[in-house]
Enzyme design. Structure first.
Site, PDB file in Angstrom:
ATOM      1  N   PRO A 522      -4.929  -3.638  -0.810  1.00  0.00           N
ATOM      2  CA  PRO A 522      -4.068  -2.729  -0.048  1.00  0.00           C
ATOM      3  C   PRO A 522      -2.874  -3.475   0.534  1.00  0.00           C
ATOM      4  O   PRO A 522      -2.981  -4.638   0.947  1.00  0.00           O
ATOM      5  CB  PRO A 522      -4.997  -2.203   1.049  1.00  0.00           C
ATOM      6  CG  PRO A 522      -6.385  -2.402   0.530  1.00  0.00           C
ATOM      7  CD  PRO A 522      -6.318  -3.637  -0.328  1.00  0.00           C
ATOM      8  N   VAL A 523      -1.733  -2.798   0.575  1.00  0.00           N
ATOM      9  CA  VAL A 523      -0.509  -3.440   1.054  1.00  0.00           C
ATOM     10  C   VAL A 523      -0.663  -3.876   2.502  1.00  0.00           C
ATOM     11  O   VAL A 523      -0.220  -4.969   2.887  1.00  0.00           O
ATOM     12  CB  VAL A 523       0.686  -2.473   0.888  1.00  0.00           C
ATOM     13  CG1 VAL A 523       1.945  -3.078   1.493  1.00  0.00           C
ATOM     14  CG2 VAL A 523       0.907  -2.153  -0.578  1.00  0.00           C
ATOM     15  N   CYS A 524      -1.298  -3.038   3.334  1.00  0.00           N
ATOM     16  CA  CYS A 524      -1.430  -3.398   4.743  1.00  0.00           C
ATOM     17  C   CYS A 524      -2.293  -4.639   4.916  1.00  0.00           C
ATOM     18  O   CYS A 524      -2.065  -5.452   5.825  1.00  0.00           O
ATOM     19  CB  CYS A 524      -2.010  -2.226   5.539  1.00  0.00           C
ATOM     20  SG  CYS A 524      -3.654  -1.720   4.993  1.00  0.00           S
ATOM     21  N   THR A 525      -3.293  -4.821   4.036  1.00  0.00           N
ATOM     22  CA  THR A 525      -4.124  -6.026   4.105  1.00  0.00           C
ATOM     23  C   THR A 525      -3.299  -7.260   3.800  1.00  0.00           C
ATOM     24  O   THR A 525      -3.392  -8.279   4.502  1.00  0.00           O
ATOM     25  CB  THR A 525      -5.300  -5.916   3.119  1.00  0.00           C
ATOM     26  OG1 THR A 525      -6.113  -4.803   3.484  1.00  0.00           O
ATOM     27  CG2 THR A 525      -6.135  -7.184   3.124  1.00  0.00           C
ATOM     28  N   HIS A 528      -0.508  -7.749   6.852  1.00  0.00           N
ATOM     29  CA  HIS A 528      -0.881  -7.982   8.245  1.00  0.00           C
ATOM     30  C   HIS A 528      -2.306  -8.490   8.438  1.00  0.00           C
ATOM     31  O   HIS A 528      -2.576  -9.128   9.445  1.00  0.00           O
ATOM     32  CB  HIS A 528      -0.719  -6.694   9.058  1.00  0.00           C
ATOM     33  CG  HIS A 528       0.638  -6.085   8.957  1.00  0.00           C
ATOM     34  ND1 HIS A 528       1.789  -6.759   9.321  1.00  0.00           N
ATOM     35  CD2 HIS A 528       1.043  -4.867   8.519  1.00  0.00           C
ATOM     36  CE1 HIS A 528       2.841  -5.975   9.126  1.00  0.00           C
ATOM     37  NE2 HIS A 528       2.409  -4.822   8.635  1.00  0.00           N
TER      38      HIS A 528
END
Length: 950
Positions: A522-525, A528
């Site tokens: 996932p992009v958020c993983t 951040h």
């Protein structure tokens, strides 16, 4: 009572005398507080034990009064008081009085019975590790010990000596007692320590009579021992006759069998070595003797690879040595039982080349020399196969054998894993034809240095075949033309070789569905909340693509077609996404100094200021409404880094990023590290306000807002210069800074989040998706394919003759199995396998679509609901009647040309391969392809505006 603080130093003054007697460790549990146990408990508490750690800092004592306090207890000890007689109050009173003896020791009362679980709990509080995914647990089945790194809280485990580990039924790992360690907070990585193995070999004289053979099962072990006796008999024959048995000579073969019968029986490899009661397989010994005079190059490649791997094991100390005899046989290459044996006269040598092959296979060599094969791929396995072809002789006697390379000549990276080409052949176009010819002048080779994919189908179309993605494409074309396929692959010390024969074996396996490990992060993983080394490497790889490839493409597109002042660029990428590309600069870089300033600013943006902003939004102590900490579980709390030019990783990042920026803008770079350090000292630190603006711009909407005039002006300046050079990631050029940038970026990201960093070699392998390879495995799988090639020559062979092979040279695993038969499918009265197809002639004059559908229903009972040519939909039962009527009257090639807007058929094309769906089919039904056979010379005029033949 709270958990004792184990971080305080030991009060050595208090325990100074007993330390010289007892040392720092001790274990005991008083079984109760009655009678003599009370003095014992007092002594233990006074001296500060028991505990698994230093005295006075350990696990609490447990008092277990089994019965309420009675009058007899008062006469035997002094911890109970009169007030607690006959009640449970006495237990609490005694515990409190014991605790006052030494405040450094924690005391608690247990009121139950003395059970096995209680004793186990006291003996230790094992640490339990929960892995992120259940699939990771399987790795630890063969691991005895582990080490730790990156743990927050229980820091005593970081860098410790290997700890014993046990895999529990629920998939968690249990390690030793951790009660004396500080409390675990979060994170950490566990690394398995390989299980050591000791191998001792018996001397030759003993091993000859009591052999330990490498085999995958009891049946294979019995066959290996029979081969052991056959080779002993062959050595005896050679000592008697001073020669090997003549090729395919029955008399010599019978003498070898008699020698084998006379040998002393073998003994078991275990224990006292009792004689084995195993009958001699005389047929096997006889077959070995008949063909023993020959030396096949594929067999030599396999056994040579095994021997070379053993040398590597001895030199490196890695992997498991052979214990102690390995017998590899491929007698399945010989004629089937009952077939005529080769004539000994036909096996007599005629020319020096391939003489040994003739001895093994007789006149079969003549058939082999007339074969034509397509070899796809000029990598390591392809080079080894080309060498094997030169040695065994296909493509001789005027026959041309096509060799299709990848995209060009041999690459230097393949030199270490194949034995045909040398350094002089790198980038040499003629080497593919010249080098094999030196081994065999009869070999005819046609190099085709073009990729194998749909773009080159015209050059390898119907007439050519009549006379992983690329692997599956080649497999699909072989299935289309009903050609056998030999396929091999390696990964480090693992290798496989497979054979697929039309109408005999199973087909090439379909593409496997995407597993959990293949799913994108996932992009958020990545942005951040990274928690693994893989996350940091993927983030660094995405940084490279975004900064040096996609950004250049977007700016170049803006130059060609400028976007509106407040709209997205023509490529669909919003201009605010370029804020990180502009960074701290106000104008396009004009010098090396500008590139260094940009790289220094981007370092601060990624590893300092950006992390600090994230912690500003989510402080380390943030608690969610449900009471859990925000930074818990897979979310690792980061820490900002301070730039330090004296640290190699910091300097490497700036060096790599500045050189990539210079390359993208057409500016000269630099490799001078001392001058780079001096330049960094002269540059002012990045302005935090500009960094805030860059971060705000990167997270904004796809349109530029009023507060982003700086970005609009900077992009206008960028667009006025020459086009930028998009940088394509290239892992095999160590001078281009691509791998250096990814390695440094991932390492700094790992430092931010306390994750173990990958080395440069690991980063290159993972990010570059490099498959480990070694020459031994390459030679072995090439030899295995050569053995299967023999079976494809000289007429049809049953499925039992072919073998799928799998090997793991590191751990001595060698498996060969008969391929499965092709699966049979049925639908109404139609029966087929993956090798079948529905054949319909186009006819003269050519039939219409309506005639084709009627033919399928009449001949096969199929009511077609959908018909496709590739991705082009030719017919659907769901269309309106008017649209169906328009197409049903068209000739099939005319309809195909109208829909695809390409010339149909292409020059030389003989078949249209159509796919169909039918009424009543199940969801998993896959019908055989419909081969619409075209009449010779059939063609349609090219429609206006369409592409003609390529």
């Amino acid at each position: 009572m709270g958990v004792p603080d184990t971080s305080k130093p030991l009060d050595e003054e208090r325990y100074s005398r007993q330390l010289h007697v007892l040392g720092l460790r001790g274990h005991a549990e008083p079984p109760g507080v009655a009678g003599p146990c009370c003095p014992l408990l007092q002594v233990l508490v006074r001296r500060g034990g028991p505990e698994p750690g230093p005295v006075g800092r350990g696990r609490p004592h447990t008092c277990r009064p089994p019965q309420p306090t009675c009058w007899a207890d008062l006469a035997a000890q002094y911890l109970h008081l009169d007030a607690g007689l006959g009640t449970g109050e006495g237990r609490r009173t005694s515990s409190d009085r014991v605790a006052k003896l030494n405040g450094a020791v924690q005391v608690c009362a247990h009121t139950g019975g003395l059970t096995e679980q209680l004793v186990r709990d006291f003996q230790g509080s094992p640490g339990v590790l929960t892995l992120r995914t259940a699939a990771e647990a399987g790795y630890f089945r063969e691991v005895d010990a582990v080490t730790f790194s990156g743990i927050e809280g229980m820091s005593e485990l970081n860098g410790c000596a290997p700890q014993p580990v046990r895999l529990r039924e629920d998939g968690t790992l249990e390690i030793g007692d951790t009660a004396a360690f500080s409390a675990y907070v979060r994170g950490g990585a566990v690394t398995g320590v390989p299980r050591p193995a000791t191998v001792s070999h018996a001397p030759l004289d003993a091993a000859l009579l009591q052999p330990r053979v490498v085999a995958q099962g009891p049946q294979e072990a019995r066959r290996a021992r029979c081969l052991h006796q056959a080779f002993r008999a062959l050595h005896g024959f050679q000592q008697l006759r001073a020669r090997r048995p003549r090729p395919w000579d029955p008399a010599d073969a019978e003498e070898v069998v008699r020698l084998a019968r006379a040998l002393e029986p073998l003994r078991g490899a275990e224990g006292a070595g009792e004689p084995l009661d195993e009958p001699l397989d005389e047929a096997l010994v006889r077959t070995v003797a008949l063909s023993s005079a020959g030396v096949l190059s594929p067999m030599a490649a396999v056994l040579g690879a095994v021997a070379a791997q053993e040398v590597l094991k001895a030199l490196s100390g890695k992997f498991l040595p052979l214990d102690q005899w390995l017998y590899f046989e491929a007698l399945d290459c010989l004629p089937e039982e009952g077939a005529l044996l080769p004539d000994p006269e036909a096996c007599a040598p005629r020319r020096p080349l391939r003489r040994a092959d003739r001895r093994a296979r007789g006149g079969f060599q003549e058939q082999l020399s007339r074969q034509r094969y397509l070899l796809v791929g000029a990598g390591a396995i392809g080079c080894e196969l080309l060498k094997g072809f030169a040695l065994v002789g296909p493509g001789g006697r005027g026959q041309r054998r096509r060799h299709r390379g990848r995209h060009g000549p041999r690459a230097a990276l393949n030199l270490s894993r194949q034995l045909l080409f040398g350094a002089q052949d790198v980038e040499a176009e003629a080497a593919a034809e010249r080098t094999p010819a030196a081994l065999n002048p009869d070999l005819q080779v046609t190099p085709l240095p073009r990729p194998v994919d749909p773009t080159t189908e015209p050059s390898c179309g119907d007439r050519f075949f009549s006379g992983p993605s690329r692997r599956r494409y080649v497999a699909a074309r072989c299935a289309h033309y009903l050609k056998p396929l030999l396929e091999a692959g390696t990964q480090g010390a693992r290798g496989s070789a497979s054979v697929f024969v039309p109408h005999v074996t199973e087909g090439y396996p379909p593409a496997a569905s995407e597993g959990p490990g293949d799913a994108p992060h996932p992009v958020c993983t990545l942005r951040h909340f990274p928690s693994t080394t893989g996350h940091t490497l993927q983030w660094a790889r995405d940084e490279f693509e975004g900064l040096f490839c996609r950004a250049a493409q977007t700016i170049n597109g803006r130059q060609r077609a400028p976007a509106s002042p407040a709209g997205p660029g023509p490529t669909g990428t919003g201009e605010p996404a370029l804020a990180r590309t502009v960074g701290v600069l106000d104008r396009r870089p004009q010098s090396w100094r500008d590139c260094v300033a940009w790289a220094r600013g981007h370092w601060q943006l990624s590893f300092g200021h950006g992390v600090a902003r994230l912690l500003g939004r989510h402080p380390p102590g943030e608690v969610l409404p449900d009471g859990t900490r925000f930074w818990s579980g897979p979310r690792l709390c980061p820490r900002p880094l301070e730039f330090d030019a004296s640290q190699d990783t910091h300097l490497l990042y700036v060096l790599a990023a500045a050189n990539l920026c210079a390359r993208m803008h057409g500016l000269p770079g630099s490799r001078d590290l001392p001058k780079l350090r001096d330049l960094l000292e002269l540059l002012p630190p990045p302005d935090p306000r500009r960094l805030d603006a860059v971060l705000s711009g990167s997270l904004a909407s796809p349109e530029l807002g009023p507060g982003q005039d700086w970005l609009r002006e900077a992009l206008q300046d960028w667009s006025r210069g020459p086009p930028l050079e998009p940088l394509r990631f290239e892992k095999d050029d160590d001078s281009n800074f691509h791998v250096d940038f990814v390695t440094a970026a991932a390492s700094l990201r790992a430092q931010n989040y306390g994750i173990p960093a990958a080395t440069r070699s690991q980063s290159k392998r993972i990010v570059g998706q490099i498959i480990p390879a070694i020459a031994t495995t390459t030679a072995a799988v090439a030899g295995l394919l050569g053995l299967e090639l023999f079976k494809l020559v000289g007429g049809p062979r049953p499925r039992s003759a072919f073998r799928h092979s799998y090997l793991l040279l590191a751990w001595n695993c060698y498996s060969r199995s008969v391929p499965r038969a092709p699966a049979v499918h049925t639908f109404h009265r139609l029966t087929w396998t993956c090798w079948d197809r529905l054949t319909v002639p186009a006819g003269q004059p050519e039939r219409t679509l309506q005639s084709l559908l009627a033919h399928l229903q009449e001949q096969h009972g199929l009511r077609v609901t959908m018909l496709l040519l590739g991705r082009a939909l030719l017919y659907s039962v769901g269309w309106p009647p008017e649209k169906q009527a328009q197409r049903l009257g068209l000739r099939v090639t005319e309809l195909a040309q109208q829909v695809t807007r390409r010339q149909v058929p292409q020059p030389g094309q003989r078949v249209l391969a159509l796919e169909l769906s039918c009424e009543g089919e199940e969801d998993d039904t896959v019908f055989p392809p419909l081969h619409y056979e075209l009449a010779p010379g059939s063609s349609c005029p090219t429609p206006p505006g369409s592409a003609g033949p390529q």
